[in-house]
Design an enzyme around this catalytic site. Sequence first.
Site, PDB file in Angstrom:
ATOM      1  N   GLU A 112      11.435  -1.544 -12.704  1.00  0.00           N
ATOM      2  CA  GLU A 112      12.653  -2.376 -12.462  1.00  0.00           C
ATOM      3  C   GLU A 112      12.880  -3.563 -13.237  1.00  0.00           C
ATOM      4  O   GLU A 112      13.014  -4.542 -12.432  1.00  0.00           O
ATOM      5  CB  GLU A 112      12.539  -2.360 -10.919  1.00  0.00           C
ATOM      6  CG  GLU A 112      12.468  -1.214 -10.183  1.00  0.00           C
ATOM      7  CD  GLU A 112      12.711  -1.343  -8.681  1.00  0.00           C
ATOM      8  OE1 GLU A 112      12.600  -2.592  -8.327  1.00  0.00           O
ATOM      9  OE2 GLU A 112      12.718  -0.366  -8.001  1.00  0.00           O
TER      10      GLU A 112
ATOM     11  N   GLU B 216      11.201   9.302  -8.048  1.00  0.00           N
ATOM     12  CA  GLU B 216      11.240   8.846  -6.532  1.00  0.00           C
ATOM     13  C   GLU B 216      12.292   9.602  -5.895  1.00  0.00           C
ATOM     14  O   GLU B 216      13.040   9.077  -5.113  1.00  0.00           O
ATOM     15  CB  GLU B 216      11.606   7.498  -6.506  1.00  0.00           C
ATOM     16  CG  GLU B 216      10.437   6.628  -7.245  1.00  0.00           C
ATOM     17  CD  GLU B 216      10.419   5.127  -7.101  1.00  0.00           C
ATOM     18  OE1 GLU B 216      11.004   4.588  -6.036  1.00  0.00           O
ATOM     19  OE2 GLU B 216       9.652   4.362  -7.868  1.00  0.00           O
TER      20      GLU B 216
HETATM   21  C1  XIL Z   1       9.216   1.371  -1.242  1.00  0.00           C
HETATM   22  C2  XIL Z   1       8.123   1.892  -0.386  1.00  0.00           C
HETATM   23  O1  XIL Z   1       8.841   3.247  -0.052  1.00  0.00           O
HETATM   24  C3  XIL Z   1       8.439   1.346   1.090  1.00  0.00           C
HETATM   25  O2  XIL Z   1       7.433   1.792   1.928  1.00  0.00           O
HETATM   26  C4  XIL Z   1       7.786  -0.433   0.814  1.00  0.00           C
HETATM   27  O3  XIL Z   1       8.256  -0.999   2.023  1.00  0.00           O
HETATM   28  C5  XIL Z   1       8.834  -0.959  -0.340  1.00  0.00           C
HETATM   29  O4  XIL Z   1       8.812  -0.188  -1.465  1.00  0.00           O
HETATM   30  N1  XIL Z   1      11.579   1.715  -5.774  1.00  0.00           N
HETATM   31  C6  XIL Z   1      10.276   1.634  -5.919  1.00  0.00           C
HETATM   32  C7  XIL Z   1       9.410   1.986  -4.960  1.00  0.00           C
HETATM   33  O5  XIL Z   1       9.683   1.705  -7.208  1.00  0.00           O
HETATM   34  O6  XIL Z   1       8.026   1.210  -5.111  1.00  0.00           O
HETATM   35  C8  XIL Z   1       9.918   1.523  -3.402  1.00  0.00           C
HETATM   36  O7  XIL Z   1       9.097   2.106  -2.587  1.00  0.00           O
HETATM   37  C9  XIL Z   1      11.334   2.277  -3.435  1.00  0.00           C
HETATM   38  C10 XIL Z   1      12.113   1.739  -4.604  1.00  0.00           C
END
Ligand code: XIL
Length: 388
Positions: A173, A289
């Site tokens: 990101e 994701e």
């Molecule tokens: C999220 C997790 O799912 C949560 O449990 C944590 O509190 C915050 O991070 N993009 C990403 C992930 O790259 O690492 C994130 O994961 C969700 C959004």
Amino acid sequence: MMTRREWIKRGALTSCGVALMGSHPLQVMAEPKKGGSADGGIQGPGSLKAHAQRRGLLAGSAVGLGPLRSEGAYKTALAQQYDLVVGEVCMKFGPLRPTPDTFMFTDADELVAFAEQHGMKVRGHNFVWHEALPGWFASTVTKENARKIMTEHILTVGGRYKGKIQSWDVVNEAINVSDGRPDGLRKSPWFELIGPEYLELAYHTARQADPYAKLTYNEYGIEYDNEASDKKRAATLALLKRLKAAGAPVDALGIQSHIQAVSSSTFGKGLRELIESAHQMGLEVYVTELDVNDDGIPEDDAAERDRIVAGVYRDYLDTVLQHQAVKAVLTWGFTDRHTWLNGTKSHRKKRPDRQVRPLPFDADYRPTQAFFAERDAFDEAPSRQAAG
Ligand code: XIL
């Protein structure tokens, strides 16, 4: 015979979609279809990973160490369905770094051991991100020591799992167009401390730490055909070009794919162009994701919501899997019992009173219609050479 898609539609229309799914976790009978197992089941040849493998794809999920330790059904479903796992939290900077001088590998080691036991591959997530930084970061990391702290982190963590990681999200990101820079770079702590070259440094160091992992750039908000996604895609591609031109070793683009079930924007053209552009740069592409947030669906009926979510899964995956550069599909978790979207109300703004149902298994580990949509999308995808 009806196609699965027609069957899902019919199930929803007659409100019997969920009833047809049965009620025994992981023992569910699905309608037999081409490419499925003889009994129409969802295990073995009927699993997501088996269907994915037939097309040269990996099927994956994010994993939480809590449920992996305490819930048998979680462990069983993961091992049955997936051949690629990624720590939802355990490999992030903060969780690995209780203090500036120490590393805590307990959870990450356990995930890697679980994957090894079950013949699964592992994605590393992630080395460099503006979130999940430890409490000590702000008071300890300075312009003077930031490069050293970042590179030592990458060398230590990457080195520990060297040869065991299919791909590392080296930087996560890095683009935030609204920060106002012409190159779209996010004014993250790492950016502020090191400057834009923190990216090149991270990729070179990651290659040094683990020459076997595919080094990935992972981004969100690049999925839709709207102005915000257009700008972010353009900045992402410009960044990847800059890194490539500078000789930084980037091997793959991760498209996070946190999608809304109901959105005023559609997806298609922009995504296809993004994947093709990444391919032209010699990159593999991973859906890293995926989840489909059903918060915006006004209906309360679970079967109806599941039908809509499954439709979005199918459309999204049909779009991305059309391109043979896409080598893996991971959902962000696999059971609605453990989805980050239920963690805070910030992802449930329309209906904070309601739990979302964004994943291929429901909260009782029964496959949802999204499971079958994902599996069908694998079946319909063109075959490809497996991830390198
Ligand atoms: C999220 C997790 O799912 C949560 O449990 C944590 O509190 C915050 O991070 N993009 C990403 C992930 O790259 O690492 C994130 O994961 C969700 C959004």
